[in-house]
Motif scaffolding. Sequence first.
Motif, PDB file in Angstrom:
ATOM      1  N   LYS A 137     -20.851   4.812  -2.916  1.00  0.00           N
ATOM      2  CA  LYS A 137     -19.622   4.166  -2.452  1.00  0.00           C
ATOM      3  C   LYS A 137     -19.222   4.570  -1.030  1.00  0.00           C
ATOM      4  O   LYS A 137     -18.052   4.562  -0.671  1.00  0.00           O
ATOM      5  CB  LYS A 137     -18.461   4.440  -3.417  1.00  0.00           C
ATOM      6  CG  LYS A 137     -18.687   3.862  -4.802  1.00  0.00           C
ATOM      7  CD  LYS A 137     -17.446   3.963  -5.653  1.00  0.00           C
ATOM      8  CE  LYS A 137     -17.674   3.283  -6.996  1.00  0.00           C
ATOM      9  NZ  LYS A 137     -16.462   3.253  -7.835  1.00  0.00           N
ATOM     10  N   THR A 138     -20.224   4.948  -0.230  1.00  0.00           N
ATOM     11  CA  THR A 138     -19.978   5.206   1.184  1.00  0.00           C
ATOM     12  C   THR A 138     -20.655   4.124   2.015  1.00  0.00           C
ATOM     13  O   THR A 138     -21.478   3.354   1.502  1.00  0.00           O
ATOM     14  CB  THR A 138     -20.523   6.579   1.612  1.00  0.00           C
ATOM     15  OG1 THR A 138     -21.950   6.600   1.394  1.00  0.00           O
ATOM     16  CG2 THR A 138     -19.873   7.690   0.822  1.00  0.00           C
ATOM     17  N   ALA A 139     -20.307   4.067   3.291  1.00  0.00           N
ATOM     18  CA  ALA A 139     -20.904   3.065   4.175  1.00  0.00           C
ATOM     19  C   ALA A 139     -22.420   3.211   4.214  1.00  0.00           C
ATOM     20  O   ALA A 139     -23.155   2.217   4.207  1.00  0.00           O
ATOM     21  CB  ALA A 139     -20.317   3.204   5.578  1.00  0.00           C
ATOM     22  N   GLY A 140     -22.895   4.449   4.248  1.00  0.00           N
ATOM     23  CA  GLY A 140     -24.337   4.680   4.294  1.00  0.00           C
ATOM     24  C   GLY A 140     -25.056   4.167   3.067  1.00  0.00           C
ATOM     25  O   GLY A 140     -26.190   3.686   3.151  1.00  0.00           O
ATOM     26  N   ALA A 141     -24.397   4.235   1.914  1.00  0.00           N
ATOM     27  CA  ALA A 141     -25.034   3.821   0.665  1.00  0.00           C
ATOM     28  C   ALA A 141     -25.165   2.303   0.551  1.00  0.00           C
ATOM     29  O   ALA A 141     -26.054   1.811  -0.144  1.00  0.00           O
ATOM     30  CB  ALA A 141     -24.249   4.359  -0.527  1.00  0.00           C
ATOM     31  N   ILE A 142     -24.289   1.543   1.225  1.00  0.00           N
ATOM     32  CA  ILE A 142     -24.333   0.078   1.100  1.00  0.00           C
ATOM     33  C   ILE A 142     -24.888  -0.617   2.339  1.00  0.00           C
ATOM     34  O   ILE A 142     -25.036  -1.833   2.341  1.00  0.00           O
ATOM     35  CB  ILE A 142     -22.930  -0.487   0.794  1.00  0.00           C
ATOM     36  CG1 ILE A 142     -21.967  -0.207   1.953  1.00  0.00           C
ATOM     37  CG2 ILE A 142     -22.390   0.072  -0.506  1.00  0.00           C
ATOM     38  CD1 ILE A 142     -20.632  -0.917   1.822  1.00  0.00           C
ATOM     39  N   VAL A 214     -18.297   1.896  12.008  1.00  0.00           N
ATOM     40  CA  VAL A 214     -17.814   2.746  10.910  1.00  0.00           C
ATOM     41  C   VAL A 214     -18.741   3.939  10.776  1.00  0.00           C
ATOM     42  O   VAL A 214     -19.928   3.867  11.100  1.00  0.00           O
ATOM     43  CB  VAL A 214     -17.744   1.980   9.570  1.00  0.00           C
ATOM     44  CG1 VAL A 214     -16.740   0.852   9.655  1.00  0.00           C
ATOM     45  CG2 VAL A 214     -19.113   1.451   9.162  1.00  0.00           C
ATOM     46  N   SER A 215     -18.195   5.034  10.278  1.00  0.00           N
ATOM     47  CA  SER A 215     -18.993   6.235  10.044  1.00  0.00           C
ATOM     48  C   SER A 215     -19.854   6.052   8.802  1.00  0.00           C
ATOM     49  O   SER A 215     -19.470   5.359   7.857  1.00  0.00           O
ATOM     50  CB  SER A 215     -18.079   7.446   9.880  1.00  0.00           C
ATOM     51  OG  SER A 215     -18.786   8.554   9.371  1.00  0.00           O
ATOM     52  N   PRO A 240     -22.014  10.853  13.032  1.00  0.00           N
ATOM     53  CA  PRO A 240     -20.966  11.513  13.839  1.00  0.00           C
ATOM     54  C   PRO A 240     -21.330  11.609  15.316  1.00  0.00           C
ATOM     55  O   PRO A 240     -20.442  11.685  16.164  1.00  0.00           O
ATOM     56  CB  PRO A 240     -20.866  12.900  13.196  1.00  0.00           C
ATOM     57  CG  PRO A 240     -21.274  12.681  11.771  1.00  0.00           C
ATOM     58  CD  PRO A 240     -22.360  11.644  11.834  1.00  0.00           C
ATOM     59  N   GLU A 241     -22.647  11.584  15.611  1.00  0.00           N
ATOM     60  CA  GLU A 241     -23.090  11.630  17.018  1.00  0.00           C
ATOM     61  C   GLU A 241     -23.191  10.240  17.632  1.00  0.00           C
ATOM     62  O   GLU A 241     -23.689  10.077  18.743  1.00  0.00           O
ATOM     63  CB  GLU A 241     -24.459  12.310  17.123  1.00  0.00           C
ATOM     64  CG  GLU A 241     -24.487  13.772  16.687  1.00  0.00           C
ATOM     65  CD  GLU A 241     -24.470  13.917  15.170  1.00  0.00           C
ATOM     66  OE1 GLU A 241     -23.920  14.919  14.684  1.00  0.00           O
ATOM     67  OE2 GLU A 241     -24.995  13.005  14.480  1.00  0.00           O
ATOM     68  N   LYS A 242     -22.721   9.208  16.883  1.00  0.00           N
ATOM     69  CA  LYS A 242     -22.710   7.811  17.340  1.00  0.00           C
ATOM     70  C   LYS A 242     -24.095   7.174  17.372  1.00  0.00           C
ATOM     71  O   LYS A 242     -24.297   6.162  18.047  1.00  0.00           O
ATOM     72  CB  LYS A 242     -22.046   7.695  18.735  1.00  0.00           C
ATOM     73  CG  LYS A 242     -20.610   8.167  18.781  1.00  0.00           C
ATOM     74  CD  LYS A 242     -19.735   7.404  17.789  1.00  0.00           C
ATOM     75  CE  LYS A 242     -18.289   7.897  17.811  1.00  0.00           C
ATOM     76  NZ  LYS A 242     -17.455   7.218  16.785  1.00  0.00           N
ATOM     77  N   ARG A 243     -25.073   7.757  16.674  1.00  0.00           N
ATOM     78  CA  ARG A 243     -26.380   7.116  16.588  1.00  0.00           C
ATOM     79  C   ARG A 243     -26.313   5.977  15.582  1.00  0.00           C
ATOM     80  O   ARG A 243     -25.772   6.122  14.488  1.00  0.00           O
ATOM     81  CB  ARG A 243     -27.456   8.128  16.165  1.00  0.00           C
ATOM     82  CG  ARG A 243     -27.857   9.108  17.239  1.00  0.00           C
ATOM     83  CD  ARG A 243     -29.103   9.896  16.850  1.00  0.00           C
ATOM     84  NE  ARG A 243     -28.910  10.643  15.601  1.00  0.00           N
ATOM     85  CZ  ARG A 243     -29.436  10.280  14.440  1.00  0.00           C
ATOM     86  NH1 ARG A 243     -30.174   9.178  14.335  1.00  0.00           N
ATOM     87  NH2 ARG A 243     -29.230  11.027  13.351  1.00  0.00           N
TER      88      ARG A 243
END
Length: 456
Positions: A137-142, A214-215, A240-243
């Motif tokens: 349920k995080t941005a990275g997961a979806i 989004v992070s 967090p490093e904007k990559r």
Amino acid sequence: MDKLKTDRKRNEYKNEIVKHLVSRNLKAFRETFLELHPTDQVELFHEIERPLQKQVLLFLSPAEFADLFEGLDLEDQLIVFEGLSYQYAVSMFNTMSADDVADFLAEINTERADDILSSMDLEEAKRVEELMAYAPKTAGAIMTKEFVRLSVESSAKEVIAELRESAPDAETIYYLYVVDQQQKLAGVVSLRDLIIATPEMTVEDIMSTQVVSVSENEDQEDVARLIKEYDFLAVPVVTPEKRLVGIITVDDVIDVLEEETTEDFDEFAATRGATDLSLTAVTAARKRAPWLILLMFFGLITANIIGQFESTLEQVVLLAAFMPLIMGTAGNTGTQSLAVAVRGIATGSFDRGGVWKTVKRELGTGIILGLVCMVVLMGIIYVFYNGDFILAFTVGFSLFAALSVAAVIGATVPVAINKLKIDPAVASGPFITTLNDIISLMIYFTIATTLLDQLL
């Protein structure tokens, strides 16, 4: 009429496809089935018998079946997966979007998922493993890893040539994201800007540097709210490093909104995890029983309050007739305010308008509703109970006070719970209703006891 035509057309396709499957006419089946939209393919696949579904697998390549598999619900995916050969499944996963593969593999046996990943293409397996490493349920997961990234030095002509090669594998090309040498997000180019640019213009000249991102660890509900607020088709995901590590598209957000709405509805009705119609009666009962037992204990508090005012009831038995009315109306008012509050929290309205503004509005609403209901109820009781003004005032004023308090409780409880970082939907309808039952009875019997001498 249009729907009837559509249904008739779908039935014709279904009958034709079934006929080709039964007769094992490979060429005719492929010509008919593959011209359908993937959504229609999924619906038809659902409607045909299990043996014919297996025949579909024989008539379609893994890449062709991948689109259909992605459109199935998880429960159906698991059933279909059990009937796939190992090599067919691996080939299919290699052609699917990495985020869809990650979602599915997260639901099956870990050892089996690792086995599949070890057999997939290295690059594709790496993308899937990266997505599975994120918390649910995080941005990275979806997010999806299939997107087009550009270099600032590229010309518009070069980008268009690149799109001809990479676009078929990308999730979307309406937004193209620009990165610097450290792979940090530097800008965004819309497809429209790219098309109208002269061939010699560089990406740096075309791109916009005002990029909303989004992070990777941001909550999926916050991402959905952002995409809705900005009317985006996609949003980039950064570390967090904007990559730049991926993008989230609007179709993923629709799934998130459906999931979150279902979850909130479960909480709101005190049926968490029990609204899935595919659950057995035993499973549904097991999920709902704890909530009902907890509410039953709250009900014992209500019974205890009635017991404390037993002497008042013994002297004026008629008071008992109005208990369900006061409790029910107060519970309904509280649930209405709860819905307003939970909706305001979910949409971010509280952040823009302020909590106290909403609470004061609900208090005002409760007072107005209470006054209206009090006047109506007093009139009815006065007429039907031989002009007993004291009884009419006791019940009417109790209802007025109960509704005023119930509206405030319905609005403040979810806000307080939200401040504690708990899902405000936990302040569900049954809990608010039970709490208002307790308070409204306290109000009713306190007023009745105070006016007992006049009621006798």
